[in-house]
Design a protein around this motif. Structure first.
Motif, PDB file in Angstrom:
ATOM      1  N   HIS A  19      30.204  18.930  48.090  1.00  0.00           N
ATOM      2  CA  HIS A  19      29.154  18.995  47.065  1.00  0.00           C
ATOM      3  C   HIS A  19      29.469  20.189  46.187  1.00  0.00           C
ATOM      4  O   HIS A  19      29.415  21.331  46.653  1.00  0.00           O
ATOM      5  CB  HIS A  19      27.784  19.245  47.715  1.00  0.00           C
ATOM      6  N   VAL A  27      18.128  14.321  46.809  1.00  0.00           N
ATOM      7  CA  VAL A  27      17.219  13.487  47.606  1.00  0.00           C
ATOM      8  C   VAL A  27      15.949  13.181  46.801  1.00  0.00           C
ATOM      9  O   VAL A  27      15.290  12.173  47.011  1.00  0.00           O
ATOM     10  CB  VAL A  27      16.877  14.200  48.952  1.00  0.00           C
ATOM     11  N   THR A 168      21.888  17.053  59.589  1.00  0.00           N
ATOM     12  CA  THR A 168      21.512  16.812  58.182  1.00  0.00           C
ATOM     13  C   THR A 168      20.081  16.283  58.126  1.00  0.00           C
ATOM     14  O   THR A 168      19.269  16.713  57.296  1.00  0.00           O
ATOM     15  CB  THR A 168      22.482  15.792  57.546  1.00  0.00           C
ATOM     16  N   ALA A 248      24.076  19.810  53.772  1.00  0.00           N
ATOM     17  CA  ALA A 248      22.708  20.072  54.237  1.00  0.00           C
ATOM     18  C   ALA A 248      22.442  21.522  54.628  1.00  0.00           C
ATOM     19  O   ALA A 248      21.321  21.990  54.570  1.00  0.00           O
ATOM     20  CB  ALA A 248      22.407  19.153  55.409  1.00  0.00           C
TER      21      ALA A 248
HETATM   22  O1  PMV Z   1      25.624  17.697  54.983  1.00  0.00           O
HETATM   23  P1  PMV Z   1      25.991  16.386  54.417  1.00  0.00           P
HETATM   24  O2  PMV Z   1      27.427  16.236  54.116  1.00  0.00           O
HETATM   25  O3  PMV Z   1      25.463  15.239  55.244  1.00  0.00           O
HETATM   26  O4  PMV Z   1      25.280  16.261  52.975  1.00  0.00           O
HETATM   27  C1  PMV Z   1      23.908  16.125  52.865  1.00  0.00           C
HETATM   28  C2  PMV Z   1      23.502  16.207  51.434  1.00  0.00           C
HETATM   29  C3  PMV Z   1      21.983  16.197  51.206  1.00  0.00           C
HETATM   30  O5  PMV Z   1      21.775  16.278  49.800  1.00  0.00           O
HETATM   31  C4  PMV Z   1      21.314  17.385  51.877  1.00  0.00           C
HETATM   32  C5  PMV Z   1      21.342  14.914  51.734  1.00  0.00           C
HETATM   33  C6  PMV Z   1      21.667  13.671  50.938  1.00  0.00           C
HETATM   34  O6  PMV Z   1      21.373  12.586  51.487  1.00  0.00           O
HETATM   35  O7  PMV Z   1      22.158  13.728  49.805  1.00  0.00           O
END
Ligand code: PMV
Length: 293
Positions: A19, A27, A168, A248
């Motif tokens: 990200h 979300v 998460t 997350a």
């Molecule tokens: O930690 P990851 O790779 O599962 O990313 C989660 C990203 C969030 O924005 C926190 C949740 C989502 O569903 O987008």
């Protein structure tokens, strides 16, 4: 002679993701910027008399496929999962495994290769894993993207702070409790994501540092960055760089992968080394889901 209807052996791979900005806010319908990384999960399925492999994944994925295609039974197979992506550290391992498994299973069942369909089904699997996912992880690992100018991309270092104690799902639920209070922060993440877009084209290093620093502050304000990780990030900032959690996050200690940037990459590698934290470089914007022959 091979029966033309008999399922055949298959291999499908999917990349992980980072990200760049916008996690959690996504979300709540805000935009996020994600990029694939050149660490992949490969799932192989081959016909077998009896199922062998990871039954946790099987219990999540098979019901989704059976429901979609109204199947009573899926012929037995051997499931092999090989992952270069550290699990549960914010690099999209669950989305990548689900996408590659679904892609391989559909091909095994002789269902036409269709990325949109695989994306829909992977989103269903992400719901089982994460409760209320945004769908950004599955889209990224399946469709691939984004490319970033090399003057930025070559100066990223990923630092592994360790696997967070929280999942998460738990972190997303934690944020959901105060989602109304965080509305202004989500709006601000949206502003930053929009400001990041031209920077990803022009490669302005100082602008990139400013945006990542501000984005990280917002993530801290919604309680997804532990004290331990905040202190690492402050060290990187003091040394002239920027860093943020990726995904997350976590509240107890480890937050998974830290996305760190410095015009002199060695500065970050030195900080990570002094803290005994593993670090590595990745290429960004690689191909999404693919069949490996
Ligand atoms: O930690 P990851 O790779 O599962 O990313 C989660 C990203 C969030 O924005 C926190 C949740 C989502 O569903 O987008």
């Amino acid at each position: 002679m091979r029966n033309k209807f008999a399922p055949s052996a298959l291999k499908v791979s999917a990349p992980g993701k980072i990200h760049l900005l916008g996690e959690h806010a996504v979300v709540y319908g805000k935009p996020a910027l994600l990029a694939t990384i050149d660490l992949r999960v490969t799932v192989s399925i081959s016909p077998a008399k009896k199922f062998s492999g990871n039954s946790v994944f099987k219990r999540i994925i098979e019901p989704i496929i059976k429901k979609k295609f109204n199947l009573q039974k899926i012929p037995s197979y051997k499931l092999e999962v090989n992952s270069q992506i550290p699990l549960g550290c914010g690099l999209g391992s669950s989305a990548a495994i689900s996408a590659a498994y679904i892609g391989a299973l559909l091909s095994f069942l002789k269902i036409k290769w269709d990325l949109n369909l695989i994306n829909k089904l992977t989103f269903e699997a992400e719901k089982v894993f994460h409760g209320n996912p945004s769908g950004a992880d599955n889209r990224t690992v399946i469709f691939g993207g984004i490319t970033i100018p090399s003057k930025l991309a070559n100066n990223f270092v990923l630092i592994n702070t360790g696997k967070p104690a929280e999942t998460t799902k738990e972190m997303v639920e934690l944020v959901a409790v105060h989602k109304d209070k965080y509305k202004k922060i989500f709006d601000d993440q949206e502003r930053l994501v929009k400001e990041l877009l031209p920077v990803l084209k022009n490669g302005n290093k100082q602008e990139f540092i400013r945006i990542i620093r501000e984005g990280e502050k917002n993530l801290e304000s919604i309680g997804v960055v532990s004290i331990f990780v905040k202190s690492i990030i402050r060290q990187i900032e003091k040394a002239g760089g920027a860093a943020k959690i990726c995904g997350a996050g976590g509240k107890t200690k480890a937050t998974g992968i830290l996305l760190a940037y410095h015009p002199e990459k060695k500065v970050i590698e030195k900080i990570a080394g002094s803290l005994n934290l593993p670090f590595f470089n990745v290429a960004l914007g690689v191909e999404g889901l693919r069949q490996n022959h």
